[in-house]
Design a protein around this motif. Structure first.
Motif, short mmCIF file in Angstrom:
data_model
loop_
_atom_site.label_atom_id
_atom_site.label_comp_id
_atom_site.label_asym_id
_atom_site.label_seq_id
_atom_site.Cartn_x
_atom_site.Cartn_y
_atom_site.Cartn_z
N THR A 46 47.21 85.50 123.08
CA THR A 46 47.52 84.67 121.92
C THR A 46 48.11 85.51 120.80
N ASP A 167 50.86 78.11 124.27
CA ASP A 167 49.63 78.88 124.40
C ASP A 167 48.61 78.02 125.15
N GLU A 168 48.30 78.43 126.35
CA GLU A 168 47.36 77.68 127.20
C GLU A 168 47.69 76.19 127.15
MG MG Z 1 44.15 82.88 123.49
#
Ligand code: MG
Ligand code: ADP
Length: 806
Positions: A46, A167-168
Motif C-alpha cells: 500500500t 489496492d486490494e
Molecule cells: Mg495494504
C-alpha cells in the motif's frame, strides 16, 4: 510511463517508532498491461502504491510520471499529476457512503469540461458496463460490499485515466465478483496501465502480465507472468464442491474420498506409516500420487468452481474517450451549492451540538454587541452645545492695559484673525434666546429658553440644507437648526405643545434677555449642528454691554421711510433719534464708541437698533468686543489648518499674548466619554470574554467537524475538486446553518432588547440600532468564513493518505 528510482519511505521518521516501509525501490512501468504487486500483509504494498499515486509523501528517491519528476509530496504538483493521470480503486475506502452512486461516480468528472448531459452519459455507460446502472440513484451505504466495489471501479474508469491504481480491489469480494473485477481490469489493461496490489498469489498468477513481489519494503522478485486466466480450461485447481464425497472415519484417521459421480476409482490401497512425527505414504494402487500445492499448480479448494458469466466480461468493451482537462478545476456555484446542501442533508445528530453552540454564541454576541454599542455610541446631538466648526481662541494676557499692546492686539485681531481664508471670527456670545409661545390669551407671555447653542453667521448656512422656510434677509431674521428644536421639545412644556413639527416654528418670535427686541425665525435648517444662524451684527448686539448695531446695507433693507440709500464711510455713524436726543448728540459730533466716529445723522426709534455703521465699522466694533472679551470663535471647515495658521501668525505677538485654541465641540464629547468609560470596563470584559469563548467554541466545532469528515475531504480532493471549491462548499454549509441559527437568534435577541427598552417601567434604556444588528451579522458571517477556511485548508494541504489515518 512511470520510473521509480531509489524510493525510500519511513514512517514516524526520527521517532522511536521509526519504521522503514520502502527500501531503495527501483521500478519501471510501461503504458499498458496489468502489473500485480504481491506480498504479505505489512510488506509495504500500500505504501508503494500510495507513493506512486501521489497519495502520500515519501522520504527519499524520485518518481517520474510521464515525464514529470517528483522528489516528494508537493500539494500543487502532486495534485495536478494525480488528477491528470490516475484513477484509483480502493478496497473499501474513499466512497462517499452517504451519497448516491451517481453522485460518487460523477464526482470524478467534475473537473472536466463536459455538459451535464455528457457527464450523465459517461456515468450511465460505465455503470451499465459494470452492471450497477440500476443502483445509480441509491445511496452507497445501502449497497453490498461487491456493489460498492464496483462503484469505486466505475468512478476510477469514468474519466478514462492513463493509469489505474488498485489496492486490494477484490479484498471484500466473493470468488465470482473477484473474477469479474479482475477480468474487467484485465480488459482495461489493453488500453492503459493497471497496477493491482494484492496478497493473493492466485489472482496475480491468473491475471498479471507481470508480478512484482515485495517483502519488508524491498522488491524481491520482478517477473513477467504468462497470464492465461480467462480461458477457463486453464484453471487446474480442484474445486471440492464439484465432487461426490465418501467419509471413512476411524479412531486414528478420517479419510474423505472425493470423486466424480461416474468416475469411481478402483479400491484405493495406501499404507500410512507414522514415524518420528512424520507421515510416510506408500501407494499400493495403480494410480499416480500427486501432492496438490502451488508448486504443482494445483490447489484443492473447498468451494464451487468460480463461474463466470462470460457475457458480462466479453461485453465489457472499454471505449470511453480520454478527456481533456479543464483549466479551471473549480466547481460551478450550482455544484458547490449542491455539495453544501448534500452535506447538510447528510449531517446527522452529531450536528445538533453545533446548532446549540451557534445559537448560544449568537445570543451572547448579540447581547455583547448591544452593550458595546450602548457604551460607544453616544447621541452627539444630546451632548454637544457647540458647533463642530468652531475653534475657540483665547487671547491671554490682555489684562495689561498699555496703549501699545492695545494696538498690537487690534492689529492681530483685525489683520490676522480676520483673514477669512482661514476662518471667520465670531464674537463669543453666551447669552441665551427665548422662543415665544403663541400662548392662550389669558397668559401674557410664555417662553421656552433656548440655551446651549452656537451663534453662527448665516453666510455659513448651506442653502440646500434648509428644511423649511428661507434664508435670513433682514437683520432680525434667524434660522434655527432642527437639532435645537429637538432639544427644546425633549421635555414637553406648555409652549412646545403649541408647536407641532419643525415647520410650525417658521414664523416664531425670538428674543434675547432684552425682550423688547424681537427676532423672527424664517427657516429651519438641518446642518446637524446646535446652531442659530443670524447676522453677525445680531450676535454682536445680543451680547451684554454692547450697543445694538447694524450695517448700512442691512439698514437699507429695512426700507425706513426717507432712508432709501444710506451709504456710510467707515468712521461715520447714524444714531437712533431718541438716543441722540437723550445724550445731547448733534450731527457732526464725535460718538463715544471706542473709536473716532462722526455722527452723520439720526434715524427713527423702534427699529431695534441704536447705531448704523458701515460694514467695516461694524467689524471694528466686533474686534473691539473680542479684545475686551479676550476670546472669540473662529468658524472654519478645516480646524487643524486654521489652528496652524493662527499659531504661525501669533508667533510675532507671542511674548505679549499667546492664543490658546480649543475645540469646544470635541472637548464636550471627550469629556462625556471619559466620564462614562470607567463605568463600563468591567461589564465589557465579561461580555468580550463570552464572545471570545463562543468564537473559540465555533472554531473547534468546525475543526472537529472537518476532521470527522477528512475522508470526505480526501475524496473530493482526490477526484480533482479544487481546494477553493471544497472550502467554498464548507463555507456555504456553515452559512446555510448560520442562516437557520445565528440569523434568527440575533434577530430575536435584537427584538427582545427593543421590547425591553420600550417598557419604561423597566428603565433599561438599551439601544440595539439596526446598523449594529446588520454589522454583527456581517461580522459573524465573515468570522465563520475565516474560521472555516483555516482547518479545512490545513487538512487539504496534507497528503490524502496521511489524512485518512485520522
Ligand atoms: Mg495494504
Ligand atoms: P501492506 O499494504 O503491504 O499490507 P503497508 O504498506 O500498509 O503494507 O505497510 C508497510 C509497513 O508500514 C507495515 O509494517 C505497517 O505497519 C507500516 N505502516 C503502514 N502505514 C503506517 C503508518 N501510517 N504509520 C506507521 N507505520 C505504518
Amino acid at each position: 510511463m512511470i520510473r521509480i528510482n531509489n524510493l525510500d519511505k519511513y514512517y514516524n521518521k526520527g521517532k522511536k517508532s521509526e519504521q522503514c516501509a520502502l527500501n531503495d525501490v527501483n521500478l519501471e512501468f510501461g503504458n499498458t498491461g496489468l502489473v500485480c504487486i504481491l506480498g504479505e500483509s505489512g510488506s509495504g504494498k500500500t505504501t508503494l502504491l500510495n507513493a506512486i499515486g501521489g497519495l502520500d509523501d515519501f522520504s527519499g528517491g524520485s518518481i517520474e510520471i510521464n515525464g514529470t519528476k517528483l522528489t516528494g509530496y508537493s500539494p500543487k504538483l502532486t495534485d495536478a499529476i494525480r488528477n491528470e493521470h490516475f484513477g484509483y480503486i480502493f478496497q473499501n475506502y474513499y466512497i462517499l457512503k452517504d451519497y448516491t452512486v451517481g453522485y460518487n461516480v460523477k464526482l470524478a468528472l467534475n473537473r472536466y469540461d463536459l455538459t451535464e448531459e455528457e457527464k450523465n452519459e459517461r456515468v450511465d455507460y460505465i455503470l451499465d458496463m459494470l452492471g450497477i446502472l440500476k443502483y445509480k440513484k441509491k445511496v452507497v451505504s445501502k449497497l453490498s460490499g461487491g456493489q460498492q466495489q464496483r462503484v469505486s471501479i466505475a468512478r476510477a474508469l469514468v474519466k478514462a485515466p492513463n493509469i489505474i491504481l488498485a489496492d486490494e480491489p477484490t479484498g471484500n469480494l466473493d470468488e465470482e465478483n473477484t473474477l469479474k473485477t479482475m477480468m474487467i481490469l484485465k480488459n482495461i489493461s489493453k488500453e492503459c496501465l493497471v497496477i493491482v496490489v494484492t496478497h493473493e498469489k492466485r489472482i496475480a498468477k491468473f491475471f498479471a502480465d507481470r508480478i512484482i513481489q515485495v517483502s519488508d519494503g524491498k522488491i524481491v522478485s520482478d517477473k513477467v507472468n504468462n497470464a492465461t486466466a480467462y480461458e477457463r480450461g486453464d484453471d487446474s485447481n480442484i474445486y471440492l464442491k464439484e465432487y461426490e464425497q465418501e467419509i471413512i472415519d476411524d479412531k486414528y484417521a478420517e479419510f474423505k474420498l472425493y470423486h466424480k459421480k461416474d468416475d469411481i476409482p478402483e479400491k484405493i490401497r495406501l499404507n500410512f506409516v507414522f514415524k518420528d512425527g512424520k507421515l510416510y505414504i506408500q501407494n499400493l494402487s495403480e494410480n499416480d500420487l500427486v501432492i496438490a500445492n502451488a508448486e504443482n499448480g494445483v490447489q484443492i479448494l473447498d468451494e464451487e468452481r468460480p463461474s463466470l458469466d462470460a457475457q458480462d466480461v466479453d461485453n465489457f468493451e472499454y471505449n470511453l474517450s480520454r478527456l481533456d482537462e479543464k483549466k479551471n478545476a473549480g466547481l460551478p456555484f450550482r455544484e458547490i451549492w449542491h455539495m453544501a446542501m448534500a452535506n447538510i442533508a447528510a449531517l446527522g445528530k452529531k450536528q445538533r451540538f453545533m446548532v446549540i453552540i451557534l445559537l448560544v454564541s449568537a445570543i451572547l454576541l448579540s447581547i455583547t454587541t448591544a452593550k458595546y454599542v450602548n457604551d460607544k455610541v453616544i447621541d452627539e446631538a444630546a451632548i454637544v452645545t457647540a458647533d463642530s466648526h468652531c475653534l475657540k481662541v483665547n487671547i491671554e494676557n490682555t489684562d495689561i492695559f498699555n496703549e501699545d499692546e492695545h494696538m498690537d492686539m487690534h492689529e492681530f485681531i483685525n489683520k490676522y484673525l480676520n483673514n477669512k481664508k482661514y476662518g471667520d471670527i465670531i464674537c463669543q456670545n453666551t447669552s441665551g434666546m427665548y422662543i415665544e409661545g403663541r400662548t392662550f390669551t389669558q397668559i401674557k407671555s410664555q417662553d421656552i429658553s433656548l440655551s446651549d447653542f452656537s451663534y453662527i453667521p448665516y453666510e455659513h448656512l448651506d442653502k440646500n440644507k434648509l428644511l423649511y422656510g428661507r434664508m435670513p434677509e433682514k437683520r432680525n431674521e434667524v434660522v434655527l437648526d432642527k437639532q435645537l428644536i429637538d432639544k427644546v421639545t425633549e421635555y414637553t412644556s406648555a409652549v412646545s405643545l403649541m408647536y407641532d413639527g419643525y415647520e410650525s416654528y417658521v414664523g416664531a418670535k425670538l428674543h434675547g434677555s432684552d425682550a423688547t427686541v424681537k427676532y423672527k425665525v424664517v427657516g429651519i435648517s438641518d446642518m446637524g449642528e446646535p446652531s442659530v444662524y443670524c447676522s453677525p451684527n445680531v450676535i454682536l448686539s445680543l451680547m451684554e454691554n454692547t450697543t445694538l448695531v447694524e450695517s448700512d446695507e442691512e439698514f437699507n433693507r429695512e426700507n425706513v421711510k426717507g432712508y432709501k440709500k444710506v451709504k456710510l464711510k467707515d468712521n461715520e455713524v447714524l444714531i437712533r433719534k431718541g438716543f441722540a436726543d437723550s445724550e445731547g448728540y448733534k450731527i457732526g459730533d464725535q460718538a463715544n464708541l471706542d473709536g473716532d466716529y462722526v455722527i452723520k445723522g439720526t434715524f427713527p426709534d423702534g427699529l431695534g437698533v441704536d447705531y448704523v455703521m458701515s460694514d467695516k465699522g461694524c467689524k471694528m466694533l466686533m474686534c473691539e468686543q473680542i479684545y475686551m472679551d479676550s476670546a472669540c470663535y473662529s468658524y472654519t471647515d478645516n480646524i487643524p489648518e486654521t489652528k496652524k495658521y493662527y499659531k504661525k501668525i501669533s508667533s510675532k505677538y507671542l511674548e505679549k499674548f499667546e492664543p490658546v485654541m480649543t475645540v469646544p465641540h470635541d472637548d464636550q464629547i471627550k469629556e462625556y466619554l471619559e466620564q462614562y468609560s470607567t463605568v463600563s470596563v468591567s461589564g465589557n470584559v465579561i461580555m468580550i470574554a463570552a464572545a471570545v469563548i463562543s468564537l473559540i467554541m465555533i472554531y473547534f466545532m468546525i475543526k472537529s467537524n472537518a476532521m470527522l469528515r477528512s475522508e470526505e475531504l480526501t475524496v473530493y480532493k482526490m477526484f480533482g475538486i479544487s481546494n477553493k471549491s471544497i472550502i467554498s462548499a464548507f463555507i456555504l454549509e456553515i452559512y446555510a446553518m448560520a442562516s437557520v441559527t445565528t440569523l434568527p437568534a440575533v434577530l430575536v435577541t435584537a427584538g427582545i432588547i427593543k421590547l425591553i427598552s420600550f417598557a419604561p417601567s423597566l428603565n433599561v434604556g438599551v439601544i440595539f440600532p439596526w446598523w449594529a444588528v446588520v454589522g454583527l451579522l456581517l461580522c459573524n458571517y465573515l468570522v465563520y468564513a475565516i474560521i472555516c477556511i483555516l482547518p479545512v485548508k490545513s487538512i487539504l494541504a496534507k497528503p490524502p493518505a496521511a489524512l485518512d489515518l485520522k
